[in-house]
Design an enzyme around this catalytic site. Structure first.
Site, PDB file in Angstrom:
ATOM      1  N   GLY A  99      64.317  -8.080 -54.548  1.00 60.05           N
ATOM      2  CA  GLY A  99      63.504  -9.222 -54.075  1.00 60.05           C
ATOM      3  C   GLY A  99      64.027 -10.563 -54.537  1.00 60.05           C
ATOM      4  CD  GLU A 126      70.660 -11.821 -53.793  1.00 61.93           C
ATOM      5  OE1 GLU A 126      71.852 -12.125 -53.834  1.00 61.93           O
ATOM      6  OE2 GLU A 126      70.174 -10.906 -54.495  1.00 61.93           O
ATOM      7  CB  VAL A 154      69.135  -5.252 -53.762  1.00 63.37           C
ATOM      8  CG1 VAL A 154      69.159  -4.528 -55.098  1.00 63.37           C
ATOM      9  CG2 VAL A 154      69.804  -4.411 -52.686  1.00 63.37           C
ATOM     10  CB  THR A 184      54.201  -9.934 -47.779  1.00 61.04           C
ATOM     11  OG1 THR A 184      53.146  -9.050 -47.430  1.00 61.04           O
ATOM     12  CG2 THR A 184      54.116 -10.309 -49.241  1.00 61.04           C
ATOM     13  CB  VAL A 185      58.967 -11.389 -46.927  1.00 62.35           C
ATOM     14  CG1 VAL A 185      60.228 -12.160 -47.291  1.00 62.35           C
ATOM     15  CG2 VAL A 185      58.780 -10.226 -47.893  1.00 62.35           C
ATOM     16  CE  LYS A 198      63.950  -2.328 -53.035  1.00 66.64           C
ATOM     17  NZ  LYS A 198      62.698  -2.331 -53.823  1.00 66.64           N
ATOM     18  CG  ASP A 243      61.733   0.652 -52.334  1.00 67.17           C
ATOM     19  OD1 ASP A 243      61.713  -0.065 -51.322  1.00 67.17           O
ATOM     20  OD2 ASP A 243      61.914   0.196 -53.483  1.00 67.17           O
TER      21      ASP A 243
HETATM   22  N1  LIG Z   1      56.865  -7.454 -49.411  1.00 70.53           N
HETATM   23  C1  LIG Z   1      57.812  -7.682 -50.297  1.00 70.53           C
HETATM   24  O1  LIG Z   1      57.540  -8.085 -51.417  1.00 70.53           O
HETATM   25  C2  LIG Z   1      59.257  -7.466 -49.923  1.00 70.53           C
HETATM   26  C3  LIG Z   1      60.267  -7.681 -50.885  1.00 70.53           C
HETATM   27  C4  LIG Z   1      61.606  -7.544 -50.520  1.00 70.53           C
HETATM   28  C5  LIG Z   1      61.928  -7.193 -49.214  1.00 70.53           C
HETATM   29  N2  LIG Z   1      60.922  -6.961 -48.311  1.00 70.53           N
HETATM   30  C6  LIG Z   1      61.310  -6.638 -46.946  1.00 70.53           C
HETATM   31  O2  LIG Z   1      60.954  -7.737 -46.114  1.00 70.53           O
HETATM   32  C7  LIG Z   1      60.612  -7.289 -44.816  1.00 70.53           C
HETATM   33  C8  LIG Z   1      59.224  -7.804 -44.441  1.00 70.53           C
HETATM   34  O3  LIG Z   1      58.301  -7.275 -45.360  1.00 70.53           O
HETATM   35  P1  LIG Z   1      56.773  -7.760 -45.409  1.00 70.53           P
HETATM   36  O4  LIG Z   1      56.201  -7.154 -46.624  1.00 70.53           O
HETATM   37  O5  LIG Z   1      56.691  -9.228 -45.202  1.00 70.53           O
HETATM   38  O6  LIG Z   1      56.193  -7.002 -44.110  1.00 70.53           O
HETATM   39  P2  LIG Z   1      54.784  -7.240 -43.429  1.00 70.53           P
HETATM   40  O7  LIG Z   1      53.863  -7.939 -44.342  1.00 70.53           O
HETATM   41  O8  LIG Z   1      54.370  -5.929 -42.849  1.00 70.53           O
HETATM   42  O9  LIG Z   1      55.121  -8.241 -42.228  1.00 70.53           O
HETATM   43  C9  LIG Z   1      55.835  -7.870 -41.083  1.00 70.53           C
HETATM   44  C10 LIG Z   1      55.672  -8.963 -40.034  1.00 70.53           C
HETATM   45  O10 LIG Z   1      56.469  -8.660 -38.899  1.00 70.53           O
HETATM   46  C11 LIG Z   1      55.691  -8.865 -37.727  1.00 70.53           C
HETATM   47  N3  LIG Z   1      56.236  -8.000 -36.687  1.00 70.53           N
HETATM   48  C12 LIG Z   1      56.263  -6.646 -36.652  1.00 70.53           C
HETATM   49  N4  LIG Z   1      56.839  -6.218 -35.515  1.00 70.53           N
HETATM   50  C13 LIG Z   1      57.176  -7.323 -34.812  1.00 70.53           C
HETATM   51  C14 LIG Z   1      57.789  -7.543 -33.549  1.00 70.53           C
HETATM   52  N5  LIG Z   1      58.164  -6.529 -32.755  1.00 70.53           N
HETATM   53  N6  LIG Z   1      57.958  -8.811 -33.135  1.00 70.53           N
HETATM   54  C15 LIG Z   1      57.582  -9.857 -33.909  1.00 70.53           C
HETATM   55  N7  LIG Z   1      57.000  -9.713 -35.121  1.00 70.53           N
HETATM   56  C16 LIG Z   1      56.792  -8.472 -35.546  1.00 70.53           C
HETATM   57  C17 LIG Z   1      54.269  -8.534 -38.160  1.00 70.53           C
HETATM   58  O11 LIG Z   1      53.257  -9.206 -37.478  1.00 70.53           O
HETATM   59  P3  LIG Z   1      52.628  -8.752 -36.085  1.00 70.53           P
HETATM   60  O12 LIG Z   1      52.004  -7.424 -36.304  1.00 70.53           O
HETATM   61  O13 LIG Z   1      51.705  -9.853 -35.751  1.00 70.53           O
HETATM   62  O14 LIG Z   1      53.788  -8.710 -35.149  1.00 70.53           O
HETATM   63  C18 LIG Z   1      54.250  -9.153 -39.558  1.00 70.53           C
HETATM   64  O15 LIG Z   1      54.002 -10.540 -39.471  1.00 70.53           O
HETATM   65  C19 LIG Z   1      60.696  -5.752 -44.856  1.00 70.53           C
HETATM   66  O16 LIG Z   1      61.943  -5.343 -44.368  1.00 70.53           O
HETATM   67  C20 LIG Z   1      60.574  -5.445 -46.341  1.00 70.53           C
HETATM   68  O17 LIG Z   1      61.207  -4.223 -46.719  1.00 70.53           O
HETATM   69  C21 LIG Z   1      59.608  -7.098 -48.627  1.00 70.53           C
END
Ligand SMILES: NC(=O)c1ccc[n+]([C@@H]2O[C@H](COP(=O)([O-])OP(=O)(O)OC[C@H]3O[C@@H](n4cnc5c(N)ncnc54)[C@H](OP(=O)(O)O)[C@@H]3O)[C@@H](O)[C@H]2O)c1
Length: 449
Positions: free
Chosen positions: A150, A145, A148, A28-29, A221, A217
């Site tokens: 987003g 940044e 916390v 997502t991010v 934060k 969560d």
């Molecule tokens: N979602 C939000 O709105 C949001 C907001 C603020 C902060 N965050 C933080 O941002 C971070 C990412 O969140 P997200 O929601 O984007 O997570 P996500 O959708 O689950 O994406 C995680 C990504 O990491 C890849 N990945 C996992 N293990 C890996 C590895 N060993 N090597 C390379 N790539 C790997 C996954 O793809 P593969 O399975 O193909 O490897 C996937 O592309 C988290 O720490 C989350 O707490 C998220």
């Protein structure tokens, strides 16, 4: 903790005006960040005065993904170590979500002398002090940044905009899922279970919502935010956490009668003893307070300073592109520092940390809302009042909504400010009363503007 002296980042040669970016994690991010970068590239370049180029992207399944939306071809790899080792990459954005992998990437990135931006709140809350030390040792930047709230730039506001302030408290609505659930319960008069099921259907809540609805969560934060506001190395394990699963529609009915509403508040307050009171719990907040106006999945933070007064900031707490903006803002800041040969980044806003001095909840003196659900019979009030009286707790009011079922009759007592240790003892005794249809629910009234 004694800070390691900081020296300037290696200044790029005048001919080397291109900074290479590597992004690990394309969920997502990660995807949101890349889309924003593609769209805002020119604007970012104008802001930087140097060229920021995406060089390599990485996820384990990257070779199976359709990346036709990327505007320029970039290197792709499923091995994050190749990103860290790529000589064209100066700044690495870590967005994998898995704590152990994120930690390995972060440490390896810094050891390789590269700058790190992460959105992983668990990583930063648990390893924040170590990350800062390593960033100093290796003389690299660290951007946090997006960890916390987003897309809401509260950490920049605390670290830069309010660096002259002495904070007395910070209160936040830091979890969009729980705020969505609570404000929908309030707006439509639905139960927690109904709104949660609907939020899961729409993808606003995870299939296993525990991390959000139980308050965990928000605890990561507020740990980061408290470190930033007070310069203390807060440990997440020291934060008492209470979720929202026991909140009922009837609590909103009573809250409104008292000119209050309910929100999951993650807060930290400086006591006169200089200890920090830090917590995540649902609280009764005045309807006129700034955070009462924060609705749906929005995040809101209220910073209380002893000179500048109250500063509030609201915005998107999650979502790929909104969070991507926060990630890129850190990238821009690091790129500016590199270009200036400077070392202006102090990720938590403090060069000199203090160990955390957390007050136990027992020491809190709070006014509280006590909701009891009973099987109706004579003498109930007398027995509850006797217990409260024995613990020297004064009752402020007793409220009962009309037309409730006699077998599950809710009523509410508001209690005058008392040390929580007395309330906890009284609650233990009240919990054993035979006419209770469910355990009592205790919610503090928040004193907030
Ligand atoms: N979602 C939000 O709105 C949001 C907001 C603020 C902060 N965050 C933080 O941002 C971070 C990412 O969140 P997200 O929601 O984007 O997570 P996500 O959708 O689950 O994406 C995680 C990504 O990491 C890849 N990945 C996992 N293990 C890996 C590895 N060993 N090597 C390379 N790539 C790997 C996954 O793809 P593969 O399975 O193909 O490897 C996937 O592309 C988290 O720490 C989350 O707490 C998220």
């Amino acid at each position: 903790m004694t800070p390691t002296p900081r020296i300037g980042f290696a200044k790029p040669e005048p001919q080397q005006r291109t900074l290479g970016l590597g992004v690990i994690g394309l969920g997502t991010v990660g995807t949101g960040t890349l889309k924003v970068l593609a769209e805002h590239q020119k604007e970012i370049q104008r802001r930087l005065g140097c060229n920021l180029q995406l060089k390599v992207i990485c996820s384990r399944s990257v070779h199976k993904q359709d990346l036709s939306w990327l505007d320029k071809p970039v290197k792709i790899t499923s091995d994050w170590k190749k990103v860290v080792g790529d000589p064209e990459v100066h700044i690495i954005v870590e967005l994998v979500g898995v704590l152990a992998t994120a930690r390995d990437i972060a440490f390896a990135t810094m050891a390789a002398g590269k700058h790190l931006v992460t959105a992983n709140k668990q990583l930063v809350a648990q390893y924040g002090v170590e990350l800062v030390e390593r960033s100093r040792t290796h003389n690299v930047g660290l951007g946090i940044e997006a960890c916390v709230a987003g897309g809401t730039p509260v950490l920049h506001a605390v670290r830069e905009g309010l660096a002259g302030e002495n904070f007395t408290a910070v209160y936040g609505i830091l979890n969009g899922t729980t705020n969505y659930i609570l404000t929908e319960m309030e707006r439509r008069g639905c139960s927690f279970a109904e709104v949660l099921a609907e939020a899961q259907q729409k993808g606003y809540a995870e299939p296993d919502p525990t991390f959000d609805v139980e308050g965990y969560d928000a605890s990561y934060k507020i740990a980061i935010l408290a470190m930033m506001c007070f310069g203390q190395a807060v440990k997440v394990a020291d934060i008492p956490v209470q979720g929202i699963t026991r909140i009922d529609q009837v609590d909103f009915a009573y809250a409104h009668r008292l000119n209050h509403t309910l929100r999951l508040i993650a807060g930290a307050r400086r006591r006169t003893s200089n200890r920090l009171e830090i917590f995540v719990r649902p609280m009764m907040i005045p309807t006129a307070s700034r955070l009462a106006g924060v609705k749906g999945a929005t995040n809101g933070i209220l910073l209380v300073g002893n000179k500048g007064g109250n500063t509030s900031i609201t915005g998107r707490g999650a979502g790929g592109e909104a969070t991507g903006v926060a990630v890129l803002s850190d990238v821009v800041q690091i790129a500016r520092s590199i270009a200036a040969g400077g070392s202006s980044l102090t990720p938590f806003g403090y060069e000199d940390w203090h160990p955390s001095r957390i007050a136990t909840p027992d020491e809190n003196v709070v006014a509280t809302y006590l909701r009891l659900v009973v099987r109706d019979r004579p003498g109930i009030l007398g027995r509850v009042c006797a217990i409260l009286g024995r613990h020297r707790i004064n009752i402020d009011s007793v409220l009962q909504e009309p037309d409730c079922e006699k077998k599950r009759l809710p009523f509410v007592m508001t209690l005058e400010p008392t040390a929580e240790k007395y309330i906890t003892k009284a609650l233990k005794e009240i919990s054993r009363l035979p006419f209770l249809a469910e355990p009592p629910l205790l919610l503090p009234f928040a004193e907030m503007p």
